[in-house]
Design a protein around this motif. Structure first.
Motif, PDB file in Angstrom:
ATOM      1  N   ASN A   1       0.858  -1.191   0.000  1.00  0.00           N
ATOM      2  CA  ASN A   1       0.000   0.000   0.000  1.00  0.00           C
ATOM      3  C   ASN A   1       0.889   1.234   0.000  1.00  0.00           C
ATOM      4  OD1 ASN A   1      -1.806   2.132   0.779  1.00  0.00           O
ATOM      5  ND2 ASN A   1      -3.203   0.577   1.591  1.00  0.00           N
ATOM      6  N   MET A   2       0.651   2.150  -0.954  1.00  0.00           N
ATOM      7  CA  MET A   2       1.429   3.391  -0.998  1.00  0.00           C
ATOM      8  C   MET A   2       0.608   4.514  -1.607  1.00  0.00           C
ATOM      9  SD  MET A   2       4.091   3.191  -4.244  1.00  0.00           S
ATOM     10  CE  MET A   2       4.509   4.929  -4.109  1.00  0.00           C
ATOM     11  N   PRO A   3       0.913   5.761  -1.213  1.00  0.00           N
ATOM     12  CA  PRO A   3       0.237   6.898  -1.832  1.00  0.00           C
ATOM     13  C   PRO A   3       0.898   7.253  -3.166  1.00  0.00           C
ATOM     14  CG  PRO A   3       1.762   7.682  -0.182  1.00  0.00           C
ATOM     15  CD  PRO A   3       1.827   6.172  -0.135  1.00  0.00           C
ATOM     16  N   ILE A   4       0.164   7.888  -4.017  1.00  0.00           N
ATOM     17  CA  ILE A   4       0.763   8.418  -5.245  1.00  0.00           C
ATOM     18  C   ILE A   4       1.538   9.671  -4.859  1.00  0.00           C
ATOM     19  CG2 ILE A   4       0.302   9.384  -7.529  1.00  0.00           C
ATOM     20  CD1 ILE A   4      -2.292   7.707  -7.550  1.00  0.00           C
ATOM     21  N   PRO A   5       2.804   9.714  -5.142  1.00  0.00           N
ATOM     22  CA  PRO A   5       3.631  10.861  -4.691  1.00  0.00           C
ATOM     23  C   PRO A   5       3.083  12.188  -5.221  1.00  0.00           C
ATOM     24  CG  PRO A   5       5.017   9.070  -5.497  1.00  0.00           C
ATOM     25  CD  PRO A   5       3.613   8.709  -5.850  1.00  0.00           C
TER      26      PRO A   5
ATOM     27  N   LYS B   1       1.268  11.447 -11.352  1.00  0.00           N
ATOM     28  CA  LYS B   1       0.043  10.704 -11.606  1.00  0.00           C
ATOM     29  C   LYS B   1       0.417   9.327 -12.157  1.00  0.00           C
ATOM     30  CE  LYS B   1      -0.619  12.180 -16.416  1.00  0.00           C
ATOM     31  NZ  LYS B   1      -1.560  12.783 -17.398  1.00  0.00           N
ATOM     32  N   VAL B   2      -0.522   8.411 -12.072  1.00  0.00           N
ATOM     33  CA  VAL B   2      -0.296   7.057 -12.604  1.00  0.00           C
ATOM     34  C   VAL B   2      -0.584   7.078 -14.092  1.00  0.00           C
ATOM     35  CG1 VAL B   2      -1.025   4.660 -12.558  1.00  0.00           C
ATOM     36  CG2 VAL B   2      -0.853   5.949 -10.419  1.00  0.00           C
ATOM     37  N   ASP B   3       0.446   6.825 -14.872  1.00  0.00           N
ATOM     38  CA  ASP B   3       0.287   6.798 -16.324  1.00  0.00           C
ATOM     39  C   ASP B   3      -0.106   5.397 -16.804  1.00  0.00           C
ATOM     40  OD1 ASP B   3       0.481   8.245 -18.832  1.00  0.00           O
ATOM     41  OD2 ASP B   3       2.203   6.940 -19.263  1.00  0.00           O
TER      42      ASP B   3
ATOM     43  N   ILE C   1      -4.491  -5.446  -8.220  1.00  0.00           N
ATOM     44  CA  ILE C   1      -3.941  -4.113  -8.013  1.00  0.00           C
ATOM     45  C   ILE C   1      -4.972  -3.065  -8.413  1.00  0.00           C
ATOM     46  CG2 ILE C   1      -2.865  -4.017 -10.307  1.00  0.00           C
ATOM     47  CD1 ILE C   1      -0.508  -2.512  -8.955  1.00  0.00           C
ATOM     48  N   MET C   2      -5.034  -2.013  -7.637  1.00  0.00           N
ATOM     49  CA  MET C   2      -6.018  -0.967  -7.947  1.00  0.00           C
ATOM     50  C   MET C   2      -5.524   0.389  -7.460  1.00  0.00           C
ATOM     51  SD  MET C   2      -8.962  -1.662  -5.074  1.00  0.00           S
ATOM     52  CE  MET C   2      -9.099  -3.379  -5.531  1.00  0.00           C
ATOM     53  N   GLN C   3      -6.063   1.424  -8.098  1.00  0.00           N
ATOM     54  CA  GLN C   3      -5.829   2.798  -7.668  1.00  0.00           C
ATOM     55  C   GLN C   3      -7.111   3.297  -7.041  1.00  0.00           C
ATOM     56  OE1 GLN C   3      -4.548   5.479 -10.759  1.00  0.00           O
ATOM     57  NE2 GLN C   3      -4.972   7.319  -9.530  1.00  0.00           N
ATOM     58  N   SER C   4      -7.015   3.697  -5.781  1.00  0.00           N
ATOM     59  CA  SER C   4      -8.195   4.191  -5.069  1.00  0.00           C
ATOM     60  C   SER C   4      -7.878   5.584  -4.540  1.00  0.00           C
ATOM     61  CB  SER C   4      -8.562   3.251  -3.925  1.00  0.00           C
ATOM     62  OG  SER C   4      -9.649   3.749  -3.177  1.00  0.00           O
ATOM     63  N   ASN C   5      -8.605   6.554  -5.088  1.00  0.00           N
ATOM     64  CA  ASN C   5      -8.326   7.956  -4.745  1.00  0.00           C
ATOM     65  C   ASN C   5      -6.857   8.247  -4.999  1.00  0.00           C
ATOM     66  OD1 ASN C   5     -11.005   8.382  -3.967  1.00  0.00           O
ATOM     67  ND2 ASN C   5     -10.613   7.566  -1.918  1.00  0.00           N
ATOM     68  N   ASN C   6      -6.107   8.521  -3.946  1.00  0.00           N
ATOM     69  CA  ASN C   6      -4.721   8.921  -4.154  1.00  0.00           C
ATOM     70  C   ASN C   6      -3.737   7.850  -3.678  1.00  0.00           C
ATOM     71  OD1 ASN C   6      -2.978  10.964  -5.155  1.00  0.00           O
ATOM     72  ND2 ASN C   6      -2.379  11.448  -3.049  1.00  0.00           N
TER      73      ASN C   6
END
Length: 675
Positions: free
Chosen positions: A596-600, A604-606, A627-632
């Motif tokens: 689990n990590m935040p998007i710095p 942004k996730v390309d 794997i998923m992107q949830s909010n930030n």
């Protein structure tokens, strides 16, 4: 593995109306029959990369009456080899012939010839071995050998030898390996046994088909001389008639046997034939059982002075030390654990092989050291001294091959452990490793089963690798720190055997070297600190490994980041395109990785890997990568689950594809792009 008795083959031979080989069998290979065209091939299709090729390996064993009032085994062998390059010289041009010896009686090596053939100017030049260069070597109490090296060897030479061994030990009917590290164009073995007298168990092993697999019968005579008992007594001779069975086996174009990953020992799958004498029938009413039953086998060992007999003496000299060792124990389980810890922690194992006591139990106790037999039989004695029900259990280690579960063959075993009953539960114990917890065994001992040595109930105890589950959970949590760097923690709850491996290698020490090695495996520049390993000294518990990390993207426009960090499966353990042997993993596995990590900030996730879930043969295993992107933030859960440890060769392709997918998916990266 296929097991049969030679005596039981006779009806089959008659039903098939096989022609008697005693009348029509002719030798396919004759010593010295070398032709110029034999030197022509430079590559052989059986193995195009071979350094040498065995052109023929032919052996035969027959029975012969002797002058000692009994029978002898006459073993003959012819072997012809082509040396293709210099890399073959050490392995093929030096020959060692083992001979069994018991006291002053040794098998006799007779009629030995060895010749090197070279093709020079279209003619064959033969160089014979000078028999004066044959020398003797003593390997052990019961084995000697004769060694020699072929003269005048060159790349392309053909070397050939033949010999005869006259042996009075008819219980040691020689086995035959059709296969080895060098490819063979033809490998053949035949035995002729007086079946009215000798009854052997024949055990076949391997996966290669036989080019010849025949049995024939005849009736033969054996001339036996009985020496007089005194100097004035005459020797007497007589002729004994018996029905005989002749079995012949041959395999052609035999590939070399090569080691594979995840296999107990490749010797388990070597194409070979073994013999074990079951009984001798002197007459219809006089039958001597040689092999016996498992009950007789166990009873002999229970009474053996170097095995079971010392365990029945009470061994009062242990009492005072054991009384101190178990002080403070409030239950039988605690008492049993303290006895085990006392033997495990105070005695050193010098040799991790063998099951006999080397001297006496008391001597091993005084020396505080011994082999496996000394230490684990001492453990049995200690438990009995303190009123526990304890018995030895024989087994064969994984690298020693399988021990027969059907026939009591002592030479197949090479290890002994202790089984103790505590309350209503049995525990298998090995006190030779001071890093093992109570009730744990090293992986090398999980080789199908162990045999309890008890004359009343010599039962089998399953020791299947499928019974073991190695479970590991790793969690990585990363947050954005005050310094704008990403800061996180890594925690891995190891399985028992990975924990044991870590303990045996000294843990992680102060952590500095441990972190240096981890950093080499990272795909990003990272700071690692505060390494620790919990429960290192609590041998019954798994180890938790922890450390902290800190990194940033350094303002790079595009960052490729693998969220698996150090836990990705980097290489498929099954590289070969095909496999003839089973895959024998040491245990079932269940590995879970949570990330689990935040998007710095400023990125942004390309690109994000796609989630996937695949099954292995429906129920044999599973791999998921969710794997998923949830909010930030980004969350990942990866899990590899293998529900069995042993896979048949027919499952190899599927297993290989499964791990190819794991390697590919766990190697995928998140692409971060600067905003």
């Amino acid at each position: 593995m296929k097991t049969t008795r030679i005596c039981a083959l006779l009806p089959l031979a008659l039903c098939l109306s096989l022609i008697s080989y005693a009348q029509k069998d002719k030798a396919k290979y004759k010593f010295g029959d070398i032709k110029p065209e034999d030197f022509a091939p430079t590559v052989y299709s059986v193995d195009s990369s071979a350094n040498a090729v065995i052109l023929a390996d032919v052996g035969e064993t027959v029975f012969e009456g002797n002058s000692k009032g009994n029978f002898s085994l006459i073993f003959t062998r012819l072997r012809r080899t082509r040396l293709l390059n210099k890399n073959s010289f050490d392995n093929e041009a030096t020959v060692e012939i083992p001979l069994y010896v018991d006291g002053s009686i040794e098998e006799k090596l007779e009629d030995i010839d060895a010749v090197t053939y070279n093709l020079e100017d279209g003619k064959i030049v033969a160089t014979k071995l000078d028999k004066a260069s044959l020398f003797k070597d003593k390997a052990s109490k019961n084995w000697t050998s004769r060694k020699f090296t072929f003269p005048n060897i060159k790349e392309g030479s053909i070397i050939e030898y033949r010999y005869k061994i006259n042996s009075p030990y008819y219980s040691n009917l020689r086995s035959w390996n059709f296969q080895g590290s060098t490819p063979r164009l033809w490998s053949e073995y035949s035995v002729t046994i007086p079946s009215d007298i000798f009854d052997y168990v024949v055990t076949r092993q391997g996966y290669l088909p036989y080019a010849v697999d025949t049995v024939s019968s005849s009736r033969d005579s054996y001339h036996i001389m009985v020496p007089g008992e005194g100097a004035m007594d005459r020797s007497e001779s007589f002729t004994l008639f018996s029905n005989t069975v002749r079995a012949k086996w041959a395999i052609k174009d035999v590939p070399p046997i090569k080691g594979e990953s995840f296999i107990t020992t490749i010797d388990n799958y070597l194409s070979k034939i073994d013999f074990q004498l079951r009984r001798i029938k002197y007459s219809a009413t006089n039958v001597k059982e040689i092999m016996g039953t498992w009950y007789q086998f166990a009873e002999r060992l229970v009474k053996d002075e170097s095995f079971g007999e010392p365990l029945g003496r009470g061994n009062g000299w242990l009492s005072s030390d054991l009384k101190a060792a178990v002080a403070g124990a409030s239950t039988d389980k605690e008492k049993a654990e303290k006895i085990y810890a006392y033997i495990r922690d105070n005695f050193t194992c010098k040799t991790h092989e063998g099951f006999y006591i080397t001297n006496t139990l008391k001597k091993a106790y005084q020396d505080k050291s011994g082999n496996v037999g000394d230490i684990n039989l001492l453990l049995v004695a200690a438990y009995r001294n303190q009123g526990f029900e304890a018995t030895p259990a024989l087994l064969s280690t994984r690298d020693n091959g399988y021990a027969s579960e059907s026939y009591p063959l002592l030479h197949k075993f090479n290890y002994v452990v202790c089984r103790v009953k505590v309350d209503d539960q049995y525990y298998m114990l090995d006190a030779t490793n001071n890093k093992l917890g109570f009730g744990k065994l090293p992986l090398n001992l999980y080789n199908k089963s162990a045999r309890i040595i008890d004359s009343i109930m010599p039962a089998l105890v399953p020791l299947e690798s499928d019974s073991l589950l190695e479970k590991k959970t790793t969690m990585v949590f990363i947050n954005e720190g005050k310094s704008k760097k990403l800061e996180g923690s890594f925690t891995s709850h190891l399985g028992y055997f990975e924990s044991l491996h870590l303990r045996e290698n000294g843990g992680i020490g102060k952590g500095d070297d441990f972190l240096k090695e981890l950093k080499k495996r990272m795909t990003i520049d990272v700071e690692l600190s505060d390494a620790a390993a919990d429960s290192i000294k609590q041998l019954n518990l798994p180890v938790d490994v922890r450390y902290n990390m800190k990194f940033d993207f350094k303002g790079d426009d595009i960052v490729y980041f693998n969220p698996m960090l150090t836990e990705a499966t980097l290489k498929n353990p099954f590289e070969s395109a095909e496999r003839k042997y089973p895959v024998e993993m040491p245990y079932r596995a269940d590995e879970t990785y949570i990330f689990n990590m935040p998007i710095p900030e400023g990125y942004k996730v390309d690109e994000l890997p796609k989630s996937a879930r695949v099954k292995l043969n429906d129920t044999d295993g599973m791999f998921e990568y969710i794997i998923m992107q949830s909010n930030n933030s980004i969350q990942l859960r990866s899990r590899i689950q293998l529900n069995k440890a042993v896979f048949g060769a027919e499952d190899y392709s599927t297993l290989r594809d499964f791990f190819n997918f794991v390697v590919s998916k766990q190697g995928e990266q998140i692409v971060f792009k600067k905003i």
